[in-house]
Design a protein around this motif. Sequence first.
Motif, short mmCIF file in Angstrom:
data_model
loop_
_atom_site.label_atom_id
_atom_site.label_comp_id
_atom_site.label_asym_id
_atom_site.label_seq_id
_atom_site.Cartn_x
_atom_site.Cartn_y
_atom_site.Cartn_z
N THR A 143 20.27 -12.52 -44.73
CA THR A 143 20.25 -11.09 -45.03
C THR A 143 18.89 -10.74 -45.62
O THR A 143 18.27 -11.56 -46.33
CB THR A 143 21.34 -10.68 -46.04
OG1 THR A 143 21.07 -11.30 -47.30
CG2 THR A 143 22.73 -11.06 -45.53
N VAL A 144 18.43 -9.55 -45.34
CA VAL A 144 17.14 -9.11 -45.85
C VAL A 144 17.19 -9.05 -47.37
O VAL A 144 16.24 -9.43 -48.05
CB VAL A 144 16.73 -7.74 -45.26
CG1 VAL A 144 15.39 -7.29 -45.82
CG2 VAL A 144 16.67 -7.82 -43.75
N THR A 199 13.70 -4.09 -53.44
CA THR A 199 14.74 -4.08 -52.42
C THR A 199 14.87 -2.72 -51.74
O THR A 199 15.90 -2.41 -51.15
CB THR A 199 16.10 -4.50 -53.02
OG1 THR A 199 16.41 -3.63 -54.11
CG2 THR A 199 16.08 -5.95 -53.47
N GLU A 235 10.32 -2.28 -48.00
CA GLU A 235 10.25 -3.74 -47.89
C GLU A 235 10.96 -4.23 -46.63
O GLU A 235 10.57 -5.23 -46.04
CB GLU A 235 10.85 -4.41 -49.13
CG GLU A 235 10.02 -4.22 -50.38
CD GLU A 235 8.60 -4.78 -50.29
OE1 GLU A 235 8.37 -5.75 -49.53
OE2 GLU A 235 7.72 -4.24 -50.97
N TYR A 236 11.98 -3.52 -46.19
CA TYR A 236 12.67 -3.87 -44.95
C TYR A 236 11.70 -3.71 -43.77
O TYR A 236 11.62 -4.56 -42.88
CB TYR A 236 13.91 -3.00 -44.75
CG TYR A 236 15.08 -3.39 -45.62
CD1 TYR A 236 16.20 -3.98 -45.07
CD2 TYR A 236 15.05 -3.18 -46.99
CE1 TYR A 236 17.29 -4.34 -45.85
CE2 TYR A 236 16.13 -3.54 -47.79
CZ TYR A 236 17.24 -4.12 -47.22
OH TYR A 236 18.30 -4.50 -48.01
N GLU A 291 9.82 -6.60 -41.10
CA GLU A 291 9.71 -6.51 -39.65
C GLU A 291 8.25 -6.66 -39.20
O GLU A 291 7.96 -7.37 -38.24
CB GLU A 291 10.28 -5.18 -39.15
CG GLU A 291 10.28 -5.07 -37.64
CD GLU A 291 10.98 -3.82 -37.12
OE1 GLU A 291 10.77 -3.51 -35.94
OE2 GLU A 291 11.73 -3.18 -37.88
N ILE A 297 16.50 -8.65 -35.35
CA ILE A 297 17.08 -7.89 -36.46
C ILE A 297 18.36 -7.25 -35.95
O ILE A 297 18.36 -6.57 -34.93
CB ILE A 297 16.11 -6.81 -36.98
CG1 ILE A 297 14.87 -7.48 -37.59
CG2 ILE A 297 16.80 -5.90 -38.00
CD1 ILE A 297 13.78 -6.52 -38.01
N GLU A 337 21.13 -4.55 -36.59
CA GLU A 337 21.29 -3.32 -37.36
C GLU A 337 22.66 -2.71 -37.11
O GLU A 337 23.23 -2.86 -36.03
CB GLU A 337 20.22 -2.29 -36.96
CG GLU A 337 18.82 -2.76 -37.25
CD GLU A 337 17.75 -1.79 -36.74
OE1 GLU A 337 18.04 -1.03 -35.80
OE2 GLU A 337 16.65 -1.82 -37.29
N ARG A 392 20.82 0.49 -40.35
CA ARG A 392 20.59 -0.34 -41.54
C ARG A 392 20.61 -1.81 -41.13
O ARG A 392 21.52 -2.26 -40.42
CB ARG A 392 21.66 -0.05 -42.58
CG ARG A 392 21.44 -0.78 -43.87
CD ARG A 392 22.55 -0.46 -44.86
NE ARG A 392 22.36 -1.23 -46.05
CZ ARG A 392 21.97 -0.72 -47.20
NH1 ARG A 392 21.77 0.56 -47.32
NH2 ARG A 392 21.81 -1.49 -48.25
N MET A 393 19.62 -2.57 -41.60
CA MET A 393 19.54 -3.99 -41.26
C MET A 393 20.72 -4.74 -41.88
O MET A 393 20.94 -4.67 -43.08
CB MET A 393 18.25 -4.61 -41.79
CG MET A 393 17.02 -4.20 -41.07
SD MET A 393 15.60 -5.11 -41.75
CE MET A 393 14.27 -4.30 -40.91
#
Length: 196
Positions: free
Chosen positions: A36-37, A48, A52-53, A57, A91, A93, A99-100
């Motif tokens: 998980t990210v 978080t 940052e997500y 990527e 990834i 989603e 949402r990742m």
Amino acid sequence: RATQFDKDVLIYLTSQLTEGINRNREDSLNRTIRFTVFDYLVTTKKQTGGKEYLRLEEALKRLMGTMIQTNIVTGGTKVKEAFALIESWKIIERGEDERMMAVEVTVSKWLHNAILKKEILTINPDYFSIRKPLSRRIYELARKHVGRQTEWTIGLDLLREKSGSKSSPKEFKRQLKIIASEDLIPDYRIAIIEDK
């Protein structure tokens, strides 16, 4: 090309595989790691938030686009080989809000073999708190070369070369003095010894 901070992804993946190997989990023999990210961000001491997500990527794109070329001579035969730092990434989603939910990364055979053969070094978790790329590189070099010694000495020109710095020798020395005075590199203290 991958940045010094993109290496956090490789360190995280390496730690996940190493933990699996140490616990004799069968999935550790697989080069693909699912995570998980949020766990990645917390482990590598990042914020978080949404940015940052996106940065993760972008890091995955750079890692996959960075090629390593090597030539190894074994038994009189020279083998030239090139490979990406990571082989692939995905990834996953959630459909409605994108949402990742999870990330899957397949590491290179080269990295996976190094992990399986335990040809990697542990790092202090405080490494992720180091904010300057040169400071991170100095830590990595110290971690590799100090070993069980009480000290390690290296000339400035060679250190500049090993660090990959493009700064002039004078600027590199100035930057090292700042790093030494800040004393933020975990486990090591840096001292610059002037020639007499």
